[in-house]
Design an enzyme around this catalytic site. Structure first.
Site, PDB file in Angstrom:
ATOM      1  N   LYS A 126      26.019  27.109 -62.379  1.00  0.00           N
ATOM      2  CA  LYS A 126      26.824  26.686 -61.240  1.00  0.00           C
ATOM      3  C   LYS A 126      25.980  25.882 -60.260  1.00  0.00           C
ATOM      4  CE  LYS A 126      28.659  28.324 -56.919  1.00  0.00           C
ATOM      5  NZ  LYS A 126      28.795  29.461 -55.988  1.00  0.00           N
ATOM      6  N   ASP A 144      32.589  28.115 -60.262  1.00  0.00           N
ATOM      7  CA  ASP A 144      32.266  29.340 -59.541  1.00  0.00           C
ATOM      8  C   ASP A 144      33.374  30.353 -59.785  1.00  0.00           C
ATOM      9  OD1 ASP A 144      34.403  28.512 -57.997  1.00  0.00           O
ATOM     10  OD2 ASP A 144      33.349  28.725 -56.083  1.00  0.00           O
TER      11      ASP A 144
END
Length: 221
Positions: A126, A144
């Site tokens: 991420k 996310d």
């Protein structure tokens, strides 16, 4: 999800999200931040609300904006400056550790490849994707918890982890949508498609959503 429905989804979400404030890291990038500041801000943002991230970044960057300055501050001072960001002691240590690595291995610069970013302490996919997109304007797909949750609810994916969601979206979502999809679903997940008690009655894309369909079996698009 069929291609035409993906386009329909993006068109609707782009329109409703236009007045919403950008996610914290997008805002940092838009203000002309260096790759290093974007990397540090992304680390601070992990498991932390955008408002807390923004305040923490303002305080920290008033004191230090380079790896050398972060090392000079030290992890305890960084921890105090970024509090109440979650896991602030760990994040303080990681910022200092990364600063040392950047100076020793990369001449003080943030690397611009996925593999090199993933080699830094505390940097996962991420964070690496977000840095590639926001700091270097490279292609990336940042997933996310919001993007993972909403993608599954909307039927874009059927996955168990964020990494699986990223892989699935890379195979099905046109590349031109990767950046806006990630940014918009973060905002959408914070405001409407919440983890608990999602605001389904006011959701403009509920007709695409598996959760809504189960709750309203007789509803039609």
């Amino acid at each position: 999800m069929h291609a035409c429905r993906t386009i329909q989804l993006m068109d609707i979400l782009e329109k409703i999200s236009a007045p919403w404030p950008a996610p914290a890291i997008t805002a940092v990038s838009a203000n002309g931040a260096t790759p290093f500041r974007i990397l540090v801000a992304t680390l601070i943002s992990l498991r932390t609300r955008d408002s807390v991230t923004a305040a923490a970044c303002r305080k920290l960057f008033q004191k230090a904006t380079t790896p050398q300055q972060m090392i000079h501050l030290g992890n305890h001072t960084i921890e105090q400056l970024i509090h109440p960001a979650s896991f602030s002691p760990t994040k303080g240590k990681r910022v200092v550790a990364i600063s040392h690595i950047l100076l020793e291995k990369y001449n003080g610069e943030v690397p611009d490849t996925m593999d090199d970013l993933l080699s830094l302490p505390g940097v996962g996919r991420k964070t690496a994707n977000l840095v590639l997109v926001e700091a270097f304007d490279k292609v990336g797909l940042c997933v996310d918890t919001h993007v993972h949750r909403v993608s599954n609810r909307l039927g874009m994916t059927s996955t168990q982890t964020a990494e699986q969601t990223e892989k699935a979206l890379r195979n099905t979502l046109p590349q031109k949508f990767w950046k806006p999809y990630s940014e918009i679903l973060v905002m959408f997940g914070q405001r409407i498609c919440k983890p608990r008690s999602p605001r389904c009655p006011e959701c403009p894309v509920s007709f695409l959503c598996s959760t809504w369909s189960r709750q309203n079996p007789t509803s039609t698009p």
